[in-house]
Write a protein that holds these residues in place. Structure first.
Motif, PDB file in Angstrom:
ATOM      1  N   ILE A 102      -3.803  10.005 -31.966  1.00 47.52           N
ATOM      2  CA  ILE A 102      -2.700   9.054 -31.828  1.00 47.52           C
ATOM      3  C   ILE A 102      -1.362   9.780 -31.860  1.00 47.52           C
ATOM      4  CG2 ILE A 102      -1.482   7.158 -32.987  1.00 47.52           C
ATOM      5  CD1 ILE A 102      -4.266   6.105 -33.822  1.00 47.52           C
ATOM      6  N   GLU A 103      -1.241  10.767 -32.730  1.00 50.79           N
ATOM      7  CA  GLU A 103       0.010  11.532 -32.807  1.00 50.79           C
ATOM      8  C   GLU A 103       0.276  12.268 -31.495  1.00 50.79           C
ATOM      9  OE1 GLU A 103       2.324  11.346 -35.201  1.00 50.79           O
ATOM     10  OE2 GLU A 103       0.975   9.766 -35.929  1.00 50.79           O
ATOM     11  N   LYS A 106       1.564   9.795 -29.002  1.00 50.42           N
ATOM     12  CA  LYS A 106       2.962   9.428 -29.266  1.00 50.42           C
ATOM     13  C   LYS A 106       3.916  10.464 -28.669  1.00 50.42           C
ATOM     14  CE  LYS A 106       2.261   6.717 -33.493  1.00 50.42           C
ATOM     15  NZ  LYS A 106       2.559   6.595 -34.946  1.00 50.42           N
ATOM     16  N   ALA A 109       3.859  10.065 -24.811  1.00 45.25           N
ATOM     17  CA  ALA A 109       4.537   8.838 -24.378  1.00 45.25           C
ATOM     18  C   ALA A 109       6.056   8.985 -24.486  1.00 45.25           C
ATOM     19  CB  ALA A 109       4.053   7.649 -25.202  1.00 45.25           C
ATOM     20  N   ARG A 110       6.513   9.694 -25.508  1.00 46.82           N
ATOM     21  CA  ARG A 110       7.955   9.910 -25.637  1.00 46.82           C
ATOM     22  C   ARG A 110       8.470  10.808 -24.509  1.00 46.82           C
ATOM     23  NH1 ARG A 110      12.033   9.214 -29.268  1.00 46.82           N
ATOM     24  NH2 ARG A 110      13.766  10.691 -29.110  1.00 46.82           N
ATOM     25  N   GLY A 196       0.415   9.848 -20.602  1.00 48.45           N
ATOM     26  CA  GLY A 196       1.210   8.658 -20.889  1.00 48.45           C
ATOM     27  C   GLY A 196       1.629   8.054 -19.560  1.00 48.45           C
ATOM     28  N   THR A 289      -5.534   2.724 -27.010  1.00 49.61           N
ATOM     29  CA  THR A 289      -4.296   2.883 -26.247  1.00 49.61           C
ATOM     30  C   THR A 289      -4.535   2.451 -24.808  1.00 49.61           C
ATOM     31  OG1 THR A 289      -4.859   5.230 -25.934  1.00 49.61           O
ATOM     32  CG2 THR A 289      -3.273   4.703 -27.661  1.00 49.61           C
ATOM     33  N   LEU A 328      -0.222   1.055 -28.242  1.00 53.67           N
ATOM     34  CA  LEU A 328      -1.222   1.372 -29.258  1.00 53.67           C
ATOM     35  C   LEU A 328      -1.497   0.119 -30.076  1.00 53.67           C
ATOM     36  CD1 LEU A 328      -2.880   3.294 -31.194  1.00 53.67           C
ATOM     37  CD2 LEU A 328      -0.729   3.595 -32.463  1.00 53.67           C
ATOM     38  N   THR A 330      -2.394  -1.476 -33.368  1.00 47.13           N
ATOM     39  CA  THR A 330      -2.343  -1.062 -34.775  1.00 47.13           C
ATOM     40  C   THR A 330      -3.143  -2.047 -35.636  1.00 47.13           C
ATOM     41  OG1 THR A 330      -0.351  -2.364 -35.298  1.00 47.13           O
ATOM     42  CG2 THR A 330      -0.022  -0.146 -34.365  1.00 47.13           C
ATOM     43  N   GLU A 335       2.148  -1.098 -31.300  1.00 52.64           N
ATOM     44  CA  GLU A 335       3.261  -0.164 -31.241  1.00 52.64           C
ATOM     45  C   GLU A 335       3.458   0.228 -29.792  1.00 52.64           C
ATOM     46  OE1 GLU A 335       4.745   4.207 -32.942  1.00 52.64           O
ATOM     47  OE2 GLU A 335       2.950   3.247 -33.770  1.00 52.64           O
ATOM     48  N   LEU A 337       4.359   2.809 -27.558  1.00 51.98           N
ATOM     49  CA  LEU A 337       4.512   4.262 -27.665  1.00 51.98           C
ATOM     50  C   LEU A 337       5.584   4.781 -26.706  1.00 51.98           C
ATOM     51  CD1 LEU A 337       0.802   5.478 -27.953  1.00 51.98           C
ATOM     52  CD2 LEU A 337       2.401   4.790 -29.769  1.00 51.98           C
ATOM     53  N   SER A 338       5.764   4.095 -25.588  1.00 49.57           N
ATOM     54  CA  SER A 338       6.715   4.557 -24.567  1.00 49.57           C
ATOM     55  C   SER A 338       8.059   3.839 -24.638  1.00 49.57           C
ATOM     56  CB  SER A 338       6.100   4.354 -23.179  1.00 49.57           C
ATOM     57  OG  SER A 338       5.709   3.000 -23.002  1.00 49.57           O
TER      58      SER A 338
END
Length: 341
Positions: A102-103, A106, A109-110, A196, A289, A328, A330, A335, A337-338
């Motif tokens: 997941i990290e 993230k 996606a950023r 992503g 995701t 994502l 949760t 969440e 992510l993008s």
């Protein structure tokens, strides 16, 4: 065809082809050099095709952009075949990611959001869609990310740019954006082994009221669907939410293309249709995701595809808009992510 050298481009036999090979290659090299230098005049490669609206492809395409050797590549980067995805074709198994995975998602996606924002700055009247692709490609490379669309099933560019009646998968080319255009920019990146995906529709200059309403409604459809995401929700119910909002404004929901799972594969289970009463399989669980990416059209939901095998337009030539986020599930909800920042 892509090099505009159709005249005389045929052979009467295999022996004829072999005997003319050196001349054939010389012609292609000369034409390719003309493309690279910008000396070749723009042209429509399919002048006899019955286009549904006013958009036309503007060839020649610029040469394929280079990805430095140090950047990790997906399995299709060279061959064009996403073997990992193809091996799972037909599977409805939805992957649940671990905390470390997941990290990584993230981070990717950023990066995608940063690249989308960079590309969006190039969307303005007087700029070609190919220039947007250049900006997107260089933004990916600057972040040591691979532009996921590049050579995916042979796709020739690093992002998709879809204008007006083009619903999705528009190939960046020599089209010059103009005042009043609706321009969708779809960006996907792979970093650290994870993909992503997100997109947004931008209005160039002064857009008419109905066009603005189409864009606003499409974003509202996505936001409402995202707000409903939580463990236990059925993936098929996303379509009920989207269609209700779109139809209330007199718009239609494209049915051929849908949201999808995403992670180590660019596209995976689940499929996430955006129309009501669909038969999508799956229940949302924490750690999954996926994308939601409604395509909303002014007129009919029916679509057709250009001869390039990629560009999808509305059948009636009316405009379409789209927005997309990577999500994502949760323990308590969702969440994005993008999300923008």
């Amino acid at each position: 065809m892509k090099l505009d050298i159709l005249k005389g481009s045929h052979y009467c036999s295999q022996d004829c082809f072999k005997s003319s090979w050196s001349t054939h290659k010389a012609i292609h090299k000369t034409a390719a050099a003309s493309v690279a230098s910008g000396d070749m005049k723009p042209f429509n490669p399919w002048p006899s095709y019955k286009y549904s609206g006013s958009m036309r492809p503007v060839y020649p395409l610029s040469p394929r952009r280079v990805v430095p050797d140090h950047i990790a590549r997906p399995d299709y980067a060279v061959t064009g075949q996403p073997i990992s995805e193809m091996q799972k074709r037909g599977s409805t198994k939805i992957i649940t990611l671990e905390k470390d995975e997941i990290e990584k998602m993230k981070i990717t996606a950023r990066i995608c959001r940063e690249v989308l924002n960079a590309g969006a700055k190039a969307i303005k009247a007087g700029v070609t869609t190919d220039e947007v692709d250049r900006v997107v490609h260089e933004a990916c490379i600057a972040r040591d990310a691979y532009p996921s669309p590049l050579n995916y099933h042979g796709f020739p560019k690093s992002c998709c740019v879809s204008v007006n009646e083009v619903i999705c998968h528009g190939i960046p080319d020599g089209y010059v954006m103009k005042d009043g255009d609706l321009v969708n920019l779809d960006v996907s990146c792979m970093f650290g082994g994870y993909h992503g995906d997100l997109n947004a529709t931008y209005m160039v200059g002064e857009v008419d009221e109905r066009g603005r309403k189409l864009v606003e409604t499409t974003r509202a459809c996505l936001d409402a669907a995202i707000a409903a995401v939580k463990p236990g929700m059925l993936y098929r119910d996303v379509g009920n939410i989207v269609q209700k909002i779109a139809h209330a404004e007199g718009f239609s929901v494209v049915r051929t293309y849908c949201g999808h799972g995403i992670g180590t594969d660019f596209h995976s289970a689940p499929n996430v249709p955006h129309y009501a009463r669909n038969k999508a399989v799956g229940v949302m669980k924490a750690g999954q995701t996926f994308t939601i990416e409604p395509m909303i059209s002014e007129g009919t939901w029916h679509d057709e595809q250009w001869p390039d095998g990629w560009t999808v337009t509305t059948r009636d030539g009316k405009r379409s808009a789209q927005f997309e986020e990577t999500l994502l599930v949760t323990e308590t909800g969702v969440e994005v992510l993008s999300k923008d920042f």
